[in-house]
Design a protein around this motif. Structure first.
Motif, PDB file in Angstrom:
ATOM      1  N   LYS A 146       1.016  -1.120  -0.110  1.00 28.40           N
ATOM      2  CA  LYS A 146       0.066   0.135   0.093  1.00 28.40           C
ATOM      3  C   LYS A 146       0.921   1.090   0.140  1.00 28.40           C
ATOM      4  O   LYS A 146       1.636   1.393   0.872  1.00 28.40           O
ATOM      5  CB  LYS A 146      -0.884  -0.090   1.302  1.00 28.40           C
ATOM      6  N   PHE A 147       0.672   1.849  -1.035  1.00 31.01           N
ATOM      7  CA  PHE A 147       1.395   3.248  -1.070  1.00 31.01           C
ATOM      8  C   PHE A 147       0.290   4.500  -1.030  1.00 31.01           C
ATOM      9  O   PHE A 147      -0.602   4.360  -1.315  1.00 31.01           O
ATOM     10  CB  PHE A 147       2.303   3.454  -2.292  1.00 31.01           C
ATOM     11  N   SER A 148       0.947   5.582  -0.501  1.00 32.87           N
ATOM     12  CA  SER A 148       0.200   6.885  -0.324  1.00 32.87           C
ATOM     13  C   SER A 148       0.907   7.940  -0.733  1.00 32.87           C
ATOM     14  O   SER A 148       2.128   7.895  -0.781  1.00 32.87           O
ATOM     15  CB  SER A 148      -0.140   6.797   1.145  1.00 32.87           C
ATOM     16  N   THR A 180       2.861   5.967   3.830  1.00 34.47           N
ATOM     17  CA  THR A 180       3.516   4.851   3.051  1.00 34.47           C
ATOM     18  C   THR A 180       4.577   4.233   3.966  1.00 34.47           C
ATOM     19  O   THR A 180       4.914   2.972   4.160  1.00 34.47           O
ATOM     20  CB  THR A 180       4.395   5.546   1.623  1.00 34.47           C
ATOM     21  N   GLN A 181       5.332   5.189   4.832  1.00 40.87           N
ATOM     22  CA  GLN A 181       6.390   4.492   5.621  1.00 40.87           C
ATOM     23  C   GLN A 181       5.858   3.235   6.663  1.00 40.87           C
ATOM     24  O   GLN A 181       6.313   2.307   6.794  1.00 40.87           O
ATOM     25  CB  GLN A 181       7.297   5.612   6.284  1.00 40.87           C
ATOM     26  N   GLU A 240       4.600   0.315   4.871  1.00 45.63           N
ATOM     27  CA  GLU A 240       6.084  -0.534   4.334  1.00 45.63           C
ATOM     28  C   GLU A 240       6.703  -1.360   5.580  1.00 45.63           C
ATOM     29  O   GLU A 240       7.179  -2.424   5.624  1.00 45.63           O
ATOM     30  CB  GLU A 240       6.944   0.205   3.717  1.00 45.63           C
TER      31      GLU A 240
END
Length: 87
Positions: free
Chosen positions: A40-42, A48-49, A52
């Motif tokens: 999942k990226f934002s 995002t961090q 991850e």
């Protein structure tokens, strides 16, 4: 030497837990919650961090459980299948 023994005992404990029906249910949900199969990226780098970080934790346990890349691929496929069945 003690660290190696501790690590081996931890792996044995994880293997034992995963070997039970309840352990399979737990890890299936854990891997799903960690987004192991679906990063999942934002647009927000902090989100995002965090995502991850969760994914890294899930992948760490996946690496402990699996003896080979093939086993890892199979476990990921099972998790993906369970995710689609639960939706």
């Amino acid at each position: 030497m003690k660290a190696l023994l501790k690590k081996r005992k931890f792996k044995e404990a994880i293997d034992h837990i995963y070997g039970t029906p309840q352990g399979k249910i737990f890890f299936e949900q854990f891997f799903k919650d960690c987004n192991v199969t679906n990063p999942k990226f934002s647009s927000d780098p902090n989100v995002t961090q965090a995502n991850e970080g969760k994914r890294h934790l899930g992948m760490s346990y996946l690496n402990i459980l699996c003896k080979s890349k093939y086993e890892m691929d199979e476990l990921i496929k099972q998790t993906q299948k369970a995710m689609t069945n639960n939706e």
